[in-house]
Design a protein around this motif. Structure first.
Motif, mmCIF file in Angstrom:
data_model
loop_
_atom_site.group_PDB
_atom_site.id
_atom_site.type_symbol
_atom_site.label_atom_id
_atom_site.label_comp_id
_atom_site.label_asym_id
_atom_site.label_seq_id
_atom_site.Cartn_x
_atom_site.Cartn_y
_atom_site.Cartn_z
ATOM 1 N N SER A 21 -6.375 10.843 4.915
ATOM 2 C CA SER A 21 -4.968 10.967 4.832
ATOM 3 C C SER A 21 -4.778 11.509 3.214
ATOM 4 O O SER A 21 -5.505 11.110 2.445
ATOM 5 C CB SER A 21 -4.294 9.545 4.978
ATOM 6 N N ILE A 22 -3.595 11.978 3.143
ATOM 7 C CA ILE A 22 -2.913 12.365 1.752
ATOM 8 C C ILE A 22 -2.055 11.370 1.280
ATOM 9 O O ILE A 22 -1.123 10.807 2.179
ATOM 10 C CB ILE A 22 -2.391 13.778 1.769
ATOM 11 N N ARG A 23 -2.183 11.018 0.219
ATOM 12 C CA ARG A 23 -1.117 9.935 -0.527
ATOM 13 C C ARG A 23 0.229 10.539 -0.441
ATOM 14 O O ARG A 23 0.069 11.438 -1.236
ATOM 15 C CB ARG A 23 -1.863 9.303 -1.603
ATOM 16 N N ARG A 24 1.372 9.962 0.077
ATOM 17 C CA ARG A 24 2.487 10.529 -0.031
ATOM 18 C C ARG A 24 3.351 9.353 -0.315
ATOM 19 O O ARG A 24 3.383 8.428 -0.202
ATOM 20 C CB ARG A 24 3.082 10.954 1.222
ATOM 21 N N PRO A 25 4.559 9.843 -1.065
ATOM 22 C CA PRO A 25 5.566 8.724 -1.468
ATOM 23 C C PRO A 25 5.982 8.255 -0.370
ATOM 24 O O PRO A 25 6.357 9.000 0.906
ATOM 25 C CB PRO A 25 6.562 9.255 -2.496
ATOM 26 N N THR A 26 6.463 6.965 -0.385
ATOM 27 C CA THR A 26 7.402 6.448 0.965
ATOM 28 C C THR A 26 8.621 5.718 0.566
ATOM 29 O O THR A 26 8.545 5.006 -0.642
ATOM 30 C CB THR A 26 6.497 5.585 1.881
ATOM 31 N N LYS A 30 8.226 2.864 -2.234
ATOM 32 C CA LYS A 30 9.487 2.676 -3.237
ATOM 33 C C LYS A 30 10.134 1.122 -3.355
ATOM 34 O O LYS A 30 10.038 0.526 -4.411
ATOM 35 C CB LYS A 30 10.408 3.578 -3.396
#
Length: 182
Positions: A21-26, A30
């Motif tokens: 997985s690629i770390r993405r903001p959620t 937040k």
């Protein structure tokens, strides 16, 4: 690749995921940051610590007395460490207590112990198992923490977890406070 595998006679499906997985903001992430930086007011986790022997008797602890014995011998180390935690992390002791309370509540639910009104008899029947659940959850949590880098021995981690569990029992975050059950 991901998929679901169900084993025979299992009570729930087991999901095995093997995907990168690629770390993405959620949005949820937040919100958690915002919650973590604000102070909660609903739970006052300050308790009047109970006498250790009274606490053992009220909660009918047998196997789990070892956590209190470890804590009793190292209480100054724990107190100084909590002060250091608060210097490094704002409200660190409150965050620690909140996490330990969550582990405790999860274990109460596991054993179907009513909280309101509190079923003290059922707690006593399961008290050692509950403490062991909390200790296990704490150990897993710590081992999954990115804070512990190389250089810490397994014995250091076990010792620290034992002291944290003992501290949480004495501070009446884990197990019941005799002052609340007169």
């Amino acid at each position: 690749m991901s998929g679901d595998i169900t084993f025979t006679d299992n009570k729930a499906p087991i999901t095995i995921r093997n995907e990168s997985s690629i770390r993405r903001p959620t949005v949820i992430g937040k919100l958690i940051e915002i919650i973590a930086t604000n102070s909660a007011t609903a739970d006052d986790l300050r308790r009047e610590p109970a006498d250790i022997e009274v606490k053992i008797k009220l909660n009918d602890l047998k196997r789990s007395k070892r956590y209190l014995i470890d804590y009793r011998g190292e209480s100054l180390l724990v107190d100084d460490s909590i002060k250091e935690l608060n210097r490094n992390i704002m409200n660190g002791d409150r965050k620690l207590k909140r996490q330990m309370k969550d582990f405790y509540t999860d274990s109460l639910c596991k054993y179907s112990i009513e909280i309101n009104p509190f079923d003290l008899n059922k707690l006593r029947e399961n008290s050692d198992n509950i403490v062991e659940d909390v200790a296990h959850a704490t150990m897993v949590f710590v081992k999954n923490s990115s804070d512990l880098q190389d250089g810490y021995f397994e014995e250091d981690i076990v010792f620290g977890v034992n002291l944290i569990v003992g501290y949480s029992i004495v501070e009446c975050i884990v197990m019941e406070n005799p002052h609340d059950h007169n």
